[in-house]
Design a protein around this motif. Structure first.
Motif, mmCIF file in Angstrom:
data_model
loop_
_atom_site.group_PDB
_atom_site.id
_atom_site.type_symbol
_atom_site.label_atom_id
_atom_site.label_comp_id
_atom_site.label_asym_id
_atom_site.label_seq_id
_atom_site.Cartn_x
_atom_site.Cartn_y
_atom_site.Cartn_z
ATOM 1 N N LEU A 178 0.828 -1.204 0.000
ATOM 2 C CA LEU A 178 0.000 0.000 0.000
ATOM 3 C C LEU A 178 0.863 1.256 0.000
ATOM 4 C CD1 LEU A 178 -2.796 -1.010 2.553
ATOM 5 C CD2 LEU A 178 -3.024 -0.765 0.077
ATOM 6 N N GLU A 179 1.920 1.248 0.798
ATOM 7 C CA GLU A 179 2.825 2.401 0.841
ATOM 8 C C GLU A 179 3.458 2.629 -0.528
ATOM 9 O OE1 GLU A 179 5.425 1.029 3.863
ATOM 10 O OE2 GLU A 179 3.862 1.111 5.410
ATOM 11 N N TYR A 180 3.876 1.550 -1.165
ATOM 12 C CA TYR A 180 4.484 1.662 -2.490
ATOM 13 C C TYR A 180 3.463 2.224 -3.475
ATOM 14 C CZ TYR A 180 7.255 0.429 -6.601
ATOM 15 O OH TYR A 180 7.972 0.491 -7.774
ATOM 16 N N GLY A 181 2.248 1.706 -3.438
ATOM 17 C CA GLY A 181 1.218 2.163 -4.359
ATOM 18 C C GLY A 181 0.901 3.635 -4.183
ATOM 19 N N MET A 182 0.868 4.109 -2.948
ATOM 20 C CA MET A 182 0.570 5.517 -2.705
ATOM 21 C C MET A 182 1.712 6.419 -3.159
ATOM 22 S SD MET A 182 -1.720 5.642 0.778
ATOM 23 C CE MET A 182 -0.828 4.411 1.717
ATOM 24 N N LEU A 183 2.942 5.953 -2.989
ATOM 25 C CA LEU A 183 4.073 6.726 -3.498
ATOM 26 C C LEU A 183 4.037 6.816 -5.022
ATOM 27 C CD1 LEU A 183 6.979 5.519 -1.162
ATOM 28 C CD2 LEU A 183 5.882 7.769 -1.180
ATOM 29 N N ARG A 184 3.593 5.746 -5.672
ATOM 30 C CA ARG A 184 3.424 5.792 -7.129
ATOM 31 C C ARG A 184 2.356 6.819 -7.501
ATOM 32 N NH1 ARG A 184 6.290 1.923 -10.531
ATOM 33 N NH2 ARG A 184 5.204 3.047 -12.186
ATOM 34 N N TYR A 185 1.259 6.832 -6.749
ATOM 35 C CA TYR A 185 0.192 7.792 -7.011
ATOM 36 C C TYR A 185 0.717 9.225 -6.891
ATOM 37 C CZ TYR A 185 -3.910 10.711 -6.227
ATOM 38 O OH TYR A 185 -4.839 11.713 -6.296
ATOM 39 N N MET A 186 1.567 9.478 -5.900
ATOM 40 C CA MET A 186 2.114 10.813 -5.668
ATOM 41 C C MET A 186 3.127 11.225 -6.728
ATOM 42 S SD MET A 186 2.792 10.465 -1.566
ATOM 43 C CE MET A 186 3.609 12.059 -1.415
ATOM 44 N N GLY A 187 3.607 10.254 -7.511
ATOM 45 C CA GLY A 187 4.665 10.553 -8.462
ATOM 46 C C GLY A 187 6.028 10.642 -7.808
ATOM 47 N N ALA A 188 6.129 10.128 -6.577
ATOM 48 C CA ALA A 188 7.390 10.198 -5.832
ATOM 49 C C ALA A 188 8.380 9.139 -6.285
ATOM 50 C CB ALA A 188 7.118 10.051 -4.333
ATOM 51 N N ILE A 189 7.885 8.052 -6.880
ATOM 52 C CA ILE A 189 8.738 6.966 -7.350
ATOM 53 C C ILE A 189 8.251 6.490 -8.706
ATOM 54 C CG2 ILE A 189 9.340 6.175 -5.021
ATOM 55 C CD1 ILE A 189 7.237 3.938 -5.368
ATOM 56 N N ASP A 190 9.103 5.714 -9.376
ATOM 57 C CA ASP A 190 8.707 5.054 -10.618
ATOM 58 C C ASP A 190 9.422 3.709 -10.696
ATOM 59 O OD1 ASP A 190 11.352 5.595 -11.455
ATOM 60 O OD2 ASP A 190 10.741 7.437 -12.487
ATOM 61 N N ASP A 191 9.342 3.066 -11.853
ATOM 62 C CA ASP A 191 9.939 1.733 -11.993
ATOM 63 C C ASP A 191 11.443 1.728 -11.753
ATOM 64 O OD1 ASP A 191 7.606 0.358 -12.500
ATOM 65 O OD2 ASP A 191 7.762 0.523 -14.678
ATOM 66 N N SER A 192 12.080 2.878 -11.970
ATOM 67 C CA SER A 192 13.545 2.931 -11.843
ATOM 68 C C SER A 192 14.012 3.141 -10.410
ATOM 69 C CB SER A 192 14.107 4.055 -12.723
ATOM 70 O OG SER A 192 13.701 5.336 -12.230
ATOM 71 N N THR A 193 13.092 3.433 -9.494
ATOM 72 C CA THR A 193 13.484 3.660 -8.097
ATOM 73 C C THR A 193 13.914 2.335 -7.471
ATOM 74 O OG1 THR A 193 11.805 5.406 -7.957
ATOM 75 C CG2 THR A 193 12.775 4.625 -5.886
ATOM 76 N N PRO A 194 15.170 2.228 -7.027
ATOM 77 C CA PRO A 194 15.648 0.951 -6.473
ATOM 78 C C PRO A 194 14.913 0.576 -5.183
ATOM 79 C CG PRO A 194 17.482 2.438 -6.972
ATOM 80 C CD PRO A 194 16.232 3.250 -7.058
ATOM 81 N N VAL A 195 14.622 -0.712 -5.051
ATOM 82 C CA VAL A 195 14.021 -1.256 -3.829
ATOM 83 C C VAL A 195 15.045 -2.197 -3.199
ATOM 84 C CG1 VAL A 195 12.138 -2.604 -2.840
ATOM 85 C CG2 VAL A 195 11.698 -1.083 -4.792
ATOM 86 N N VAL A 196 15.407 -1.915 -1.944
ATOM 87 C CA VAL A 196 16.446 -2.667 -1.246
ATOM 88 C C VAL A 196 15.862 -3.262 0.031
ATOM 89 C CG1 VAL A 196 18.779 -2.578 -0.284
ATOM 90 C CG2 VAL A 196 18.121 -0.980 -2.094
#
Length: 367
Positions: free
Chosen positions: A238-256
Motif C-alpha cells: 500500500l505504501e508503495y502504491g501511494m508513493l506511485r500515485y504521488m509521483g514520488a517513485i517510478d519503476d527505476s526507483t531501487p528497492v532494497v
C-alpha cells in the motif's frame, strides 16, 4: 559462526568531528526550533501513552495474523481446500521458526508475525549504506521496523531526508525527518516510532517529494528472482502504491531489503505472486550484497479491487484518496472481497491531516 553486531548507538563526538557530518550538523543547537515549528500549538507529546497504545495495537495485529496462520496451516494438514495464499504462510513460518530455533532472532521476540529483527542487522545496514544507490540518494524511504533502525540512523546521520510510514498507516501516512529537525542528542530517538511521532513532519498525498531509494523489510526473499514476502498485512504494498500515485517513485526507483542470510529462500513461486507484490532489486545481508536483476514487474499504483471494505475502513487516508479519485473521475472504484481484520486502526481521530497535509482536529498526528 555468526558474529553479533555492535549495538546501535550514536557517538556525538564522531558526529561532529566528522567533516562530512559537520556540514550536515553545523552546531549542537540546530534543531531546537523543530518542535516549535511543527508542534508549538499541540499538547505536550505523551511518550508513555503513545508507546502503550502502539504496543497494544501491535499485539492485536500479531494475534490476528497468528490466528490466520494457524487456520491456514490446519487446513493444509487436513488437506482441505487450500487458501491461495497458504504457501506464503508456510514459508513465513519456516523462516520465523528457524530464526528462533537457531537464536538468530533479536528483540522484539518472538519474531513470529513481525518483520524479524536479527543478529547482524547493523552489519547489513552498513553494507546497505555503502551502496552507490544509497550514496546518491537525497531522500530515502525506510520501513519502521526494528531490523532497519540502523538504516534510518545512517540515513539521517548522512544528512539525507528520511521518509518513514506511520506504523500500519493507523492514523496518518508518512512522516519526514531531516537533520535540520534534530540534534546529536535526538537523532537516535528519531529513529524509533516514538521519535518519528515527536520530531517528524507528517505529510499528505499532495506533498511534492521525490524518493530516490526504498528500503523495505522482509520475512523471506529469493536472491535469484527478487521475489519477497513480508509479514502478511500488505502495508508495504500500500505504501508503495501511494508513493506511485504521488509521483514520488517510478519503476527505476531501487528497492532494497536488509535480511539475515537464513531469510534467503529459493521456493517463492513467481507465478503465484500477486500484481501488488513488491519485488526487490538489491538484498543486503551481514555477509553479502546481492543484485537480483529482478524481472518481476513493480506495482503501478493501488489495486483497489484487492482492498477489502474493512481495510479501507481502517486506513483513513486510503478511504479519502478513493473518494477523491471517484469525485474526480465520476466513476465508482472497485472494491475487494470482505475480510476479517484486527482493530489496529480503530482509534478516535486526533489531529488527522487531510490529503493536502493540512492539520484538522486537535493538532498534529500522533502515530
Amino acid at each position: 559462526m555468526i558474529r553479533l553486531s555492535a549495538p546501535f548507538s550514536c557517538n556525538q563526538n564522531y558526529l561532529f568531528a566528522n567533516k562530512k557530518l559537520n556540514r550536515r550538523f553545523p552546531s549542537s543547537s540546530f534543531g531546537l526550533e523543530s518542535r516549535k515549528n511543527y508542534n508549538s500549538e499541540a499538547k505536550e507529546f505523551d511518550e508513555s501513552a503513545f508507546e502503550a497504545e502502539r504496543l497494544r495495537l501491535d499485539a492485536k495485529a500479531r494475534e490476528s495474523m497468528a490466528q490466520t496462520s494457524k487456520r491456514v496451516m490446519e487446513a493444509i494438514t487436513e488437506e482441505e481446500e487450500e487458501d491461495p495464499k497458504a504457501w506464503k504462510w508456510v514459508i513465513r513460518k519456516r523462516v520465523w521458526d528457524l530464526m528462533e530455533a537457531q537464536n538468530i532472532a533479536q528483540n522484539p521476540r518472538p519474531v513470529h508475525h513481525r518483520i524479524p529483527n536479527f543478529v547482524g542487522a547493523s552489519v547489513a545496514a552498513k553494507k546497505l549504506s555503502e551502496l552507490e544507490a544509497f550514496g546518491l540518494a537525497k531522500c530515502v524511504k525506510v520501513n519502521p521496523d526494528s531490523p532497519q533502525k540502523q538504516v534510518r540512523f545512517l540515513t539521517l546521520s548522512d544528512g539525507k531526508k528520511l521518509l518513514t510510514p506511520q506504523p500500519r498507516l493507523r492514523t496518518g501516512f508518512f512522516s519526514v525527518l531531516e537533520s535540520s529537525m534534530l540534534t546529536a542528542s535526538t537523532i537516535n530517538e528519531a529513529c524509533t516510532s516514538v521519535g518519528v511521532a515527536k520530531y517528524g513532519r507528517p505529510i499528505g498525498l499532495d506533498e511534492k517529494i521525490k524518493v530516490d531509494l526504498i528500503v523495505i523489510g522482509s520475512v523471506a526473499v529469493d536472491p535469484k528472482t527478487g521475489a519477497r514476502l513480508g509479514k502478511g498485512e500488505g502495508f508495504a504494498e500500500l505504501e508503495y502504491g501511494m508513493l506511485r500515485y504521488m509521483g514520488a517513485i517510478d519503476d527505476s526507483t531501487p528497492v532494497v531489503t536488509s535480511v539475515h542470510d537464513c531469510q534467503l529462500v529459493d521456493d517463492i513461486p513467481v507465478e503465484k505472486l500477486l500484481v501488488h507484490d513488491v519485488p526487490v532489486d538489491i538484498i543486503c545481508t551481514p555477509t553479502q550484497v546481492i543484485y537480483t536483476n529482478t524481472a518481476i514487474p513493480k506495482p503501478q499504483g493501488i489495486y483497489w479491487e484487492k482492498l477489502s471494505p474493512e481495510k479501507l475502513g481502517q486506513i483513513w487516508i486510503l478511504k479519502e484518496l478513493k473518494s477523491r479519485i471517484e469525485r474526480k473521475t465520476g466513476q465508482k472504484l472497485p472494491c475487494g472481497p470482505s475480510e476479517k481484520l484486527p482493530p489496529t486502526a480503530q482509534r478516535r481521530p486526533r489531529g488527522r491531516r487531510s490529503l493536502t497535509g493540512e492539520e484538522d482536529g486537535r493538532g498534529r498526528i500522533r502515530n
